[in-house]
Design a protein around this motif. Structure first.
Motif, PDB file in Angstrom:
ATOM      1  N   UNK A 137     137.899  54.680  63.755  1.00 20.30           N
ATOM      2  CA  UNK A 137     139.207  54.021  63.837  1.00 20.30           C
ATOM      3  C   UNK A 137     139.245  53.029  64.995  1.00 20.30           C
ATOM      4  N   UNK A 138     138.766  53.450  66.166  1.00 21.81           N
ATOM      5  CA  UNK A 138     138.710  52.559  67.322  1.00 21.81           C
ATOM      6  C   UNK A 138     137.398  51.802  67.402  1.00 21.81           C
ATOM      7  N   UNK A 139     136.339  52.420  66.948  1.00 26.49           N
ATOM      8  CA  UNK A 139     134.997  51.835  67.090  1.00 26.49           C
ATOM      9  C   UNK A 139     134.304  51.738  65.732  1.00 26.49           C
ATOM     10  N   UNK A 140     134.582  50.672  64.945  1.00 25.17           N
ATOM     11  CA  UNK A 140     135.620  49.702  65.202  1.00 25.17           C
ATOM     12  C   UNK A 140     136.189  49.188  63.888  1.00 25.17           C
ATOM     13  N   UNK A 141     136.494  50.172  63.002  1.00 25.30           N
ATOM     14  CA  UNK A 141     136.970  49.802  61.670  1.00 25.30           C
ATOM     15  C   UNK A 141     138.392  49.239  61.708  1.00 25.30           C
ATOM     16  N   UNK A 155     142.813  48.844  70.595  1.00 28.14           N
ATOM     17  CA  UNK A 155     142.477  50.189  71.063  1.00 28.14           C
ATOM     18  C   UNK A 155     141.748  50.191  72.403  1.00 28.14           C
ATOM     19  N   UNK A 156     141.541  51.391  72.908  1.00 24.99           N
ATOM     20  CA  UNK A 156     140.914  51.612  74.201  1.00 24.99           C
ATOM     21  C   UNK A 156     139.422  51.866  74.043  1.00 24.99           C
ATOM     22  N   UNK A 157     138.632  51.312  74.958  1.00 27.57           N
ATOM     23  CA  UNK A 157     137.193  51.560  74.944  1.00 27.57           C
ATOM     24  C   UNK A 157     136.890  53.061  75.022  1.00 27.57           C
ATOM     25  N   UNK A 158     137.719  53.801  75.749  1.00 29.97           N
ATOM     26  CA  UNK A 158     137.462  55.221  75.984  1.00 29.97           C
ATOM     27  C   UNK A 158     137.619  56.079  74.732  1.00 29.97           C
ATOM     28  N   UNK A 159     138.237  55.555  73.668  1.00 31.96           N
ATOM     29  CA  UNK A 159     138.411  56.335  72.441  1.00 31.96           C
ATOM     30  C   UNK A 159     137.195  56.283  71.535  1.00 31.96           C
TER      31      UNK A 159
END
Length: 398
Positions: free
Chosen positions: A103-107, A362-366
């Motif tokens: 979801x965040x990385x990175x669709x 989104x956040x890199x940390x997710x």
């Protein structure tokens, strides 16, 4: 396409992409979802290359620049699905987020890029100069920038927008990454008679101690270079009652602009030469690891695992135009920084020198986390941001 349609289609495509499990080298389901979406959205051409990258094209009605939006469709595996509070591949849409692996990385960014590019072309009736390309890239998690080589060869872009997570900020660089390997060579012997052999692990301990003197250089905007030991193994393994004849250590080397394979290996080669001169039993070598993996298309992807750093200036015209465009989007107040991790920009900017920026939701940390998600608000704002960035890079820059 209305703003409401832009938001709805982005969220729905994000969910469908998450539902298509796509570990590196197994991206075919997500690739098919993306192809179908591009065709439904009216892309002029949809191409799949030998690696399995999906490349969609939207043409303007007159000549101009080529802008490429790049987002990878592969994900890291789900190691412990029982720890997740929802189905990692369910693509569940809640009141405020879309949930699942990638979801965040990175669709989320891939969905936003794909829909926003189509909306830009539709809303102006194709009355823009140049061409817009959107690429769903394979194997980024294992080969940052390598699959992108085929894309840049095909597209030959003037500008690239990397969609990796930025929390809606603007990225103008990144540290690179290399996998360095050191091997020490011993002489096997029974451990009851160690004087008859050479212990490769003990020789590795001497090498690691010598490397402690390495002082990483720094670069403004990117920070420190890093050389961190990440793995060590001896052979034979398990080594009951026998001196190890080989020891292999792996280093994660974070790169700065200007680093080359030769320059990052130099500290290891220097230490090996020093230890070899003082110890006749010391034998070692160091190199950049190479890797070959199968693609879902049947082709193979192969590369030295060296992914360069890159950095542009805040004063560059395309950076200023991009920043000003993002500031026009309600809810986006961007800062200009650099990625802390490696992206496909290693190829576009690091290898080819193509003008490249990073912008995504989104956040890199997710990334890579249990219960990964992307906030719908971030998805919506990123889609609107891509609309503005396309206009800036295609039209506003003289």
């Amino acid at each position: 396409m209305t703003t409401g349609e832009l938001h709805r289609k982005t969220t729905q495509l994000c969910s469908r992409l998450i539902q298509a499990r796509s570990y590196s080298g197994q991206e075919q389901q997500a690739a098919q979802v993306l192809q179908n979406a591009m065709r439904e959205l009216g892309y002029d051409e949809v191409t799949v290359d030998a690696y399995g990258n999906v490349i969609g094209l939207l043409r303007g009605n007159r000549p101009g620049r080529r802008v490429l939006l790049d987002g990878h469709i592969d994900t890291v595996p789900v190691q412990e699905p029982e720890r997740w509070s929802f189905d990692p591949f369910g693509g569940e849409i809640t009141a405020d987020r879309v949930c699942g692996r990638g979801a965040s990385d990175m669709k989320g960014a891939v969905a936003a890029m794909t829909v926003a590019a189509a909306a830009y072309a539709e809303n102006c009736g194709r009355d823009f100069p140049g061409e817009i390309y959107v690429a769903g890239v394979v194997y980024e998690e294992l080969f940052e920038g390598i699959a992108s080589r085929k894309i840049s060869e095909f597209v030959q872009p003037d500008y690239v927008i990397i969609g990796e997570s930025t929390h809606l900020n603007l990225k103008i660089g990144q540290r690179g990454r290399a996998e360095l390997v050191a091997e020490t060579i011993g002489k096997p012997a029974h451990s009851a008679n160690p004087e008859k052999g050479v212990n490769a692990v003990k020789k590795m301990m001497k090498l690691l101690a010598a490397l402690e003197a390495y002082v990483p250089r720094e670069q403004e905007g990117l920070g420190k270079a890093i050389m961190e030991l990440t793995d060590i193994i001896s052979e034979p393994y398990p080594g009951s009652s026998v001196l190890p004849q080989r020891c292999i250590a792996t280093f994660d080397r974070r790169l700065l602009v200007g680093d080359t394979p030769e320059s990052v290996l130099e500290p290891l080669h220097h230490a090996i030469a020093f230890l070899s001169a003082e110890d006749p039993d010391f034998q070692a070598k160091a190199y950049v690891r190479e890797k070959t993996m199968p693609c879902y298309t049947g082709s193979e992807i192969s590369a030295q695992r060296f992914f360069p750093a890159w950095m542009f200036r805040r004063e560059d015209d395309f950076v200023k135009a991009s920043y000003e465009a993002l500031c026009e989007v309600e809810g986006i107040q961007p800062t200009i920084t650099a990625y802390s991790f490696c992206t496909n920009g290693s190829h576009y900017a690091g290898e080819m020198g193509i003008r490249t920026i990073g912008f995504g939701p989104s956040l890199e940390a997710l990334a890579h986390t249990v219960d990964e998600y992307v906030l719908i608000e971030q998805l919506n704002r990123s889609a609107e941001g891509y609309l503005k960035l396309l206009d800036a890079l295609l039209v506003r820059i003289v």
